[in-house]
Design an enzyme around this catalytic site. Structure first.
Site, PDB file in Angstrom:
ATOM      1  N   SER A 297      42.041  30.248  41.970  1.00 10.27           N
ATOM      2  CA  SER A 297      41.642  31.506  41.340  1.00 10.27           C
ATOM      3  C   SER A 297      42.675  32.062  40.372  1.00 10.27           C
ATOM      4  O   SER A 297      42.324  32.745  39.423  1.00 10.27           O
ATOM      5  CB  SER A 297      41.326  32.549  42.413  1.00 10.27           C
ATOM      6  OG  SER A 297      42.435  32.749  43.252  1.00 10.27           O
TER       7      SER A 297
ATOM      8  N   HIS B  30      35.113  30.129  42.108  1.00  5.14           N
ATOM      9  CA  HIS B  30      35.246  30.099  40.646  1.00  5.14           C
ATOM     10  C   HIS B  30      34.635  28.849  40.027  1.00  5.14           C
ATOM     11  O   HIS B  30      34.812  28.594  38.841  1.00  5.14           O
ATOM     12  CB  HIS B  30      36.720  30.233  40.252  1.00  5.14           C
ATOM     13  CG  HIS B  30      37.288  31.537  40.696  1.00  5.14           C
ATOM     14  ND1 HIS B  30      37.146  32.704  39.986  1.00  5.14           N
ATOM     15  CD2 HIS B  30      37.934  31.874  41.845  1.00  5.14           C
ATOM     16  CE1 HIS B  30      37.698  33.698  40.642  1.00  5.14           C
ATOM     17  NE2 HIS B  30      38.195  33.229  41.777  1.00  5.14           N
TER      18      HIS B  30
ATOM     19  N   LYS C  77      30.760  36.111  41.176  1.00  5.36           N
ATOM     20  CA  LYS C  77      31.483  35.749  39.950  1.00  5.36           C
ATOM     21  C   LYS C  77      30.475  35.219  38.913  1.00  5.36           C
ATOM     22  O   LYS C  77      29.797  36.023  38.302  1.00  5.36           O
ATOM     23  CB  LYS C  77      32.604  34.799  40.304  1.00  5.36           C
ATOM     24  CG  LYS C  77      33.428  35.437  41.464  1.00  5.36           C
ATOM     25  CD  LYS C  77      34.781  34.966  41.645  1.00  5.36           C
ATOM     26  CE  LYS C  77      35.418  35.461  42.930  1.00  5.36           C
ATOM     27  NZ  LYS C  77      35.734  36.886  42.971  1.00  5.36           N
TER      28      LYS C  77
HETATM   29  C1  LIG Z   1      38.840  31.834  45.601  1.00  4.12           C
HETATM   30  C2  LIG Z   1      38.177  33.082  46.098  1.00  4.12           C
HETATM   31  N1  LIG Z   1      37.598  33.074  47.317  1.00  4.12           N
HETATM   32  C3  LIG Z   1      36.980  34.151  47.800  1.00  4.12           C
HETATM   33  C4  LIG Z   1      36.925  35.322  47.097  1.00  4.12           C
HETATM   34  C5  LIG Z   1      36.265  36.508  47.704  1.00  4.12           C
HETATM   35  O1  LIG Z   1      34.991  36.638  47.185  1.00  4.12           O
HETATM   36  P1  LIG Z   1      34.275  38.068  47.062  1.00  4.12           P
HETATM   37  O2  LIG Z   1      34.957  38.777  45.940  1.00  4.12           O
HETATM   38  O3  LIG Z   1      32.860  37.712  46.785  1.00  4.12           O
HETATM   39  O4  LIG Z   1      34.475  38.774  48.354  1.00  4.12           O
HETATM   40  C6  LIG Z   1      37.491  35.374  45.818  1.00  4.12           C
HETATM   41  C7  LIG Z   1      37.377  36.593  44.985  1.00  4.12           C
HETATM   42  O5  LIG Z   1      38.063  37.487  44.958  1.00  4.12           O
HETATM   43  C8  LIG Z   1      38.150  34.235  45.316  1.00  4.12           C
HETATM   44  O6  LIG Z   1      38.738  34.260  44.121  1.00  4.12           O
END
Ligand SMILES: Cc1ncc(COP(=O)(O)O)c(C=O)c1O
Length: 386
Positions: free
Chosen positions: A174, A202, A233
């Site tokens: 990320s 992502h 996303k």
């Molecule tokens: C790699 C990753 N996993 C999980 C999440 C969590 O997802 P959400 O924002 O839908 O709770 C994010 C986002 O912030 C992320 O970048």
């Protein structure tokens, strides 16, 4: 709290909120001024797609605003099953389970899969939600060097007796934008009888011919991989999911606390996400535009001598070192009409603070030109000040 807050401020690590006053497209109004948005995860622009908005609006009119209960009580509805079928198809898995956020999916799933007496191997640059899942699990957790298969292999070889072994990794990292070497990770997992869980937050909608994510990107359909992801996303809404075998999904429904003990998603969110997945699959041009926009920005910034990490995706990290420098750079950039978030510890390791530039399909050539001009101007301000 005050003392601790002062320490955070002195270290240049204070977090604060901006108000985005328009939809998150290439240009948005932030705290009252128009900026080029290089910080949104609305990669394909689906949050404002007319069909997605229409489906959401119809659902809110029909079902109201909230789910009114957890999924296992009164918060479930047909829209969930429709969405889960679409996710499972997109992921080439038997089944899928939707959680109320990606964070909940990770902190619910990992402790369900591994506990005391089990071993988790976690990439050093995994997202905080995976890290928190590992912490909550009480399993022995070993962190392997980022994408270092030799290190992962060594830890697995030395691991000794554990009931279960679980490898957890981001699909597209990320804050770094690089892609996990998933085929080799799965081969190691098979050798050492470990499960693999990949977080496609992502990569869903972005990687693979039809946007299926890392498994489709590497052609690993049919391998036993636990595919987690988010609808927040590229899909432009909210919610997390896990896709895999029917047994896994049934197991998580019974064991994942992040699934059981929280309210279901609003019907409008479910209907919007299902339509967004349809649009994501039906419009490969969006993926092509995203990738060509990312390439254009990356090449221009490399030509200008910016220290970009070698990302292969829409996430382009500009490494600036200290938290102080990155905050100054972000402020200077904003003054030139471009917003990109300053990412500092503990989100990234000490000394690797960065601007996380994220590209969207909705950026026009003109937006990208203005963004490049803004970045160049901000860089020169920084040099003048230092
Ligand atoms: C790699 C990753 N996993 C999980 C999440 C969590 O997802 P959400 O924002 O839908 O709770 C994010 C986002 O912030 C992320 O970048």
């Amino acid at each position: 709290m005050k003392t601790e807050l002062d320490q955070i401020k002195q270290a240049g690590l204070q977090r604060s909120l901006y108000s985005v006053m328009t939809a998150p497209t290439g240009r948005a109004v932030l705290d009252g001024r128009e900026v080029i948005l290089l910080g949104s995860n609305n990669y394909l622009g689906l949050s404002t797609h007319p069909e997605v908005v229409k489906a959401s609006a119809e659902a809110v009119r029909r079902y109201g605003t909230g789910a009114s209960g957890s999924r296992l009580i009164t918060g479930n509805c047909q829209l969930y099953s429709d969405l889960e079928v679409k996710i499972a198809e997109a992921k080439s898995t038997e089944a899928a389970l939707v959680f109320s956020s990606g964070y909940l999916a990770n902190i619910g799933t990992i402790p369900a899969l591994a506990g005391e007496g089990d071993l988790i191997l976690s990439d050093a640059l995994n997202h905080a939600s995976l890290i928190d899942g590992c912490r909550l699990s009480k399993a022995t957790t070993h962190v392997y060097r980022h994408c270092d298969l030799a290190h992962l292999g060594l830890l697995l070889a030395q691991s000794g007796k554990f009931r279960r072994r679980l490898i957890v990794t981001d699909g597209v990292f990320s804050m770094d934008g690089d892609i996990v070497p998933l085929p080799e990770t799965c081969n190691l997992a098979e050798t050492y009888d470990a499960m693999v869980m990949v977080d496609d937050a992502h990569s869903f909608g972005v990687l693979g011919r039809s946007g299926g994510g890392t498994v489709e990107h590497f052609g690993l359909e049919g391998r036993e991989i636990i595919q987690m992801g988010t609808l927040s996303k590229a899909i432009g809404g909210l919610g997390g999911y896990v896709a895999g075998s029917q047994v896994l999904i049934e197991f998580l429904m019974n064991r994942a606390r992040g699934f059981i003990f929280t309210t279901g998603l609003p019907p409008a969110t479910l209907a919007g996400a299902a339509t967004a997945i349809d649009m994501m699959q039906a419009t490969p041009e969006l993926r092509q535009r995203l990738s060509s926009n990312a390439r254009q920005l990356k090449n221009a910034l490399l030509e200008e001598g910016f220290p970009l990490l070698p990302s292969e995706t829409q996430i382009l990290p500009l490494i600036l070192g200290s938290a102080e420098v990155v905050s100054q750079f972000a402020d200077a950039l904003l003054a030139h009409g471009v917003y990109a978030p300053a990412i500092r510890p503990p989100t990234v390791p000490e000394g690797t603070s960065r601007l996380r530039l994220s590209v969207m399909a909705s950026h026009t050539a003109e937006d990208l030109q203005s963004a490049i001009a803004g970045l160049v101007a901000a860089k020169s301000t920084l040099h003048t000040n230092s």
